[in-house]
Scaffold this motif. Structure first.
Motif, PDB file in Angstrom:
ATOM      1  N   ARG A 129      49.472  40.886  38.984  1.00  0.00           N
ATOM      2  CA  ARG A 129      48.984  41.590  39.319  1.00  0.00           C
ATOM      3  C   ARG A 129      47.262  42.503  39.053  1.00  0.00           C
ATOM      4  N   LEU A 130      46.168  42.312  39.123  1.00  0.00           N
ATOM      5  CA  LEU A 130      45.579  43.362  39.176  1.00  0.00           C
ATOM      6  C   LEU A 130      46.222  44.762  38.360  1.00  0.00           C
ATOM      7  N   PRO A 131      46.093  45.836  37.642  1.00  0.00           N
ATOM      8  CA  PRO A 131      46.428  46.780  37.713  1.00  0.00           C
ATOM      9  C   PRO A 131      45.698  47.828  38.913  1.00  0.00           C
ATOM     10  N   THR A 132      46.285  47.901  39.032  1.00  0.00           N
ATOM     11  CA  THR A 132      46.018  49.462  40.049  1.00  0.00           C
ATOM     12  C   THR A 132      46.479  51.377  39.575  1.00  0.00           C
ATOM     13  N   PRO A 133      45.500  52.130  39.880  1.00  0.00           N
ATOM     14  CA  PRO A 133      46.442  53.576  39.789  1.00  0.00           C
ATOM     15  C   PRO A 133      47.271  53.732  40.687  1.00  0.00           C
ATOM     16  N   ALA A 153      42.010  41.282  31.577  1.00  0.00           N
ATOM     17  CA  ALA A 153      41.546  42.350  32.923  1.00  0.00           C
ATOM     18  C   ALA A 153      40.354  42.312  33.998  1.00  0.00           C
ATOM     19  N   GLU A 154      39.770  42.525  33.016  1.00  0.00           N
ATOM     20  CA  GLU A 154      37.841  43.142  33.309  1.00  0.00           C
ATOM     21  C   GLU A 154      37.491  42.121  33.063  1.00  0.00           C
ATOM     22  N   LEU A 155      37.921  40.785  32.693  1.00  0.00           N
ATOM     23  CA  LEU A 155      37.023  39.377  32.477  1.00  0.00           C
ATOM     24  C   LEU A 155      37.501  39.144  34.203  1.00  0.00           C
ATOM     25  N   CYS A 156      38.929  39.582  34.298  1.00  0.00           N
ATOM     26  CA  CYS A 156      39.125  38.525  35.895  1.00  0.00           C
ATOM     27  C   CYS A 156      39.241  39.638  36.960  1.00  0.00           C
ATOM     28  N   TYR A 157      38.241  40.492  36.831  1.00  0.00           N
ATOM     29  CA  TYR A 157      38.902  41.798  37.710  1.00  0.00           C
ATOM     30  C   TYR A 157      36.487  41.760  38.233  1.00  0.00           C
ATOM     31  N   ARG A 160      35.368  39.819  41.910  1.00  0.00           N
ATOM     32  CA  ARG A 160      34.212  40.791  42.544  1.00  0.00           C
ATOM     33  C   ARG A 160      32.448  39.787  42.569  1.00  0.00           C
ATOM     34  N   ALA A 161      32.626  38.810  42.099  1.00  0.00           N
ATOM     35  CA  ALA A 161      31.613  37.651  42.151  1.00  0.00           C
ATOM     36  C   ALA A 161      31.872  37.259  43.093  1.00  0.00           C
ATOM     37  N   SER A 162      32.994  36.604  43.779  1.00  0.00           N
ATOM     38  CA  SER A 162      33.705  36.061  44.395  1.00  0.00           C
ATOM     39  C   SER A 162      34.119  34.968  44.263  1.00  0.00           C
ATOM     40  N   ARG A 163      34.196  34.520  43.117  1.00  0.00           N
ATOM     41  CA  ARG A 163      35.103  33.338  42.550  1.00  0.00           C
ATOM     42  C   ARG A 163      36.443  32.979  42.690  1.00  0.00           C
ATOM     43  N   VAL A 216      39.986  53.426  31.148  1.00  0.00           N
ATOM     44  CA  VAL A 216      38.812  52.880  31.025  1.00  0.00           C
ATOM     45  C   VAL A 216      39.095  52.330  32.606  1.00  0.00           C
ATOM     46  N   PHE A 217      39.414  51.367  32.150  1.00  0.00           N
ATOM     47  CA  PHE A 217      39.535  50.083  33.387  1.00  0.00           C
ATOM     48  C   PHE A 217      39.983  50.929  35.277  1.00  0.00           C
TER      49      PHE A 217
END
Length: 314
Positions: free
Chosen positions: A163-167, A219-223, A227-230, A266-267
């Motif tokens: 899963r993408l990391p979150t705060p 992770a940045e690329l996957c985010y 976000r681009a609905s891809r 940064v993320f």
């Protein structure tokens, strides 16, 4: 008509006619078609693993449409000379360890393929791996990236999906289990261990954000894909072999951990607001201080990342 003139005319008429062969035009070679995919191998002091990886890539089906680039980050072993064993590859020799993010950006600006296949030396694709990934991207316009399932030497899946990391989760990644028999699985976050992405999408986000050093640019690329609905798609039936290997010394642990924490700050700051990034950095620094890891505390507070200026990674 004077006799002399008449003789000249008769001689001209009786002269044999010579057929002149047309000059052959030089053959022009048609320019070679650009490769369909560029395999980008990020490498550092991993000659044995890199040799196995390159041999596997060379054995790929449809090898003629695959470009192989190795970006070597200042290795001290024989890695930078392996192009003498594999003539069909290109090695980009960086003078220092600039970190994975910058190294991959350098390589992708050189890549000619329509798709980019990021992988590490620990990965050995099967002959059918790359063609199957390319076929899925060609067939699914909503997929921006596609990944094989990595299997270790004991046939166990390697951890590569999360899963993408979150705060709220902080530095603890939540792994995602993939059903081996599924046709495809959409995931939030796949690592760059084996990751194919459309080059036009990669260029469209202006390459990887170089505020990241070693960690979290995947992770940045996957985010950005989400976000681009891809989609980032896993093909569990498309596999590759993964043999664990770590080229880093014990002395590099602190700088690697500092880079990992810096990248997460940064993320979080970029996607969840400045204060979330700052709070994460402060918590990480206090945790390092309370556990008497002074070097890590200083590195976290100063925002240290791997960028080629460190000697600890060598």
């Amino acid at each position: 008509m004077p006799i002399a003139t008449k003789r000249k005319v008769e001689a001209h008429k009786s002269a044999p006619v010579k057929e002149v062969e047309p000059e052959a035009l030089p053959l022009t070679e048609e320019p070679a078609a650009p490769p369909k995919v560029t395999a980008v191998v990020f490498s550092y002091d991993s000659a044995p693993a890199l040799r196995r990886c390159l041999a596997a890539l060379e054995g790929s089906n449809e090898r003629a449409v695959i470009e192989i680039l190795v970006v070597d980050c200042g290795s001290h072993d024989e890695s930078p000379q392996l192009d003498s064993e594999f003539e069909g590859i290109t090695i980009l020799r960086l003078p220092r360890y600039f970190g994975r993010t910058k190294a991959l950006n350098i390589a992708t600006r050189t890549a000619q393929g329509e798709h980019l296949f990021f992988l590490t030396p620990e990965v050995e694709p099967l002959p059918t791996t790359i063609p199957a990934l390319v076929a899925r991207l060609d067939a699914d316009s909503e997929a921006a990236a596609v990944c094989p399932l990595l299997i270790d030497t004991e046939t166990r899946p390697h951890r590569q999906f999360f899963r993408l990391p979150t705060p709220s989760t902080g530095a603890e990644l939540i792994p995602v289990e993939v059903e081996k028999t599924a046709d495809q699985v959409v995931v939030e976050y796949a690592t760059f261990d084996a990751f194919m992405v459309r080059k036009y999408f990669f260029k469209g986000i202006n390459y990887l954000d170089e505020r990241y050093g070693e960690f979290w640019s995947d992770a940045e690329l996957c985010y950005q894909i989400r976000r681009a609905s891809r989609k980032t798609v896993v093909l569990p039936r498309v596999t590759a072999l993964y043999t664990p290997n770590s080229p880093y010394s014990e002395t590099s642990k602190t700088i690697l951990e500092a880079d990992r924490l810096h990248g997460l700050a940064v993320f979080f700051g970029k996607h969840y607001g400045f204060m979330n990034g700052l709070l994460f950095r402060l918590k990480a620094a206090l945790r390092a201080l309370f556990t008497v890891r002074i070097g890590l505390f200083i590195a976290v507070v100063s925002g240290t990342k791997i960028d080629g200026s460190q000697s600890e990674i060598l």
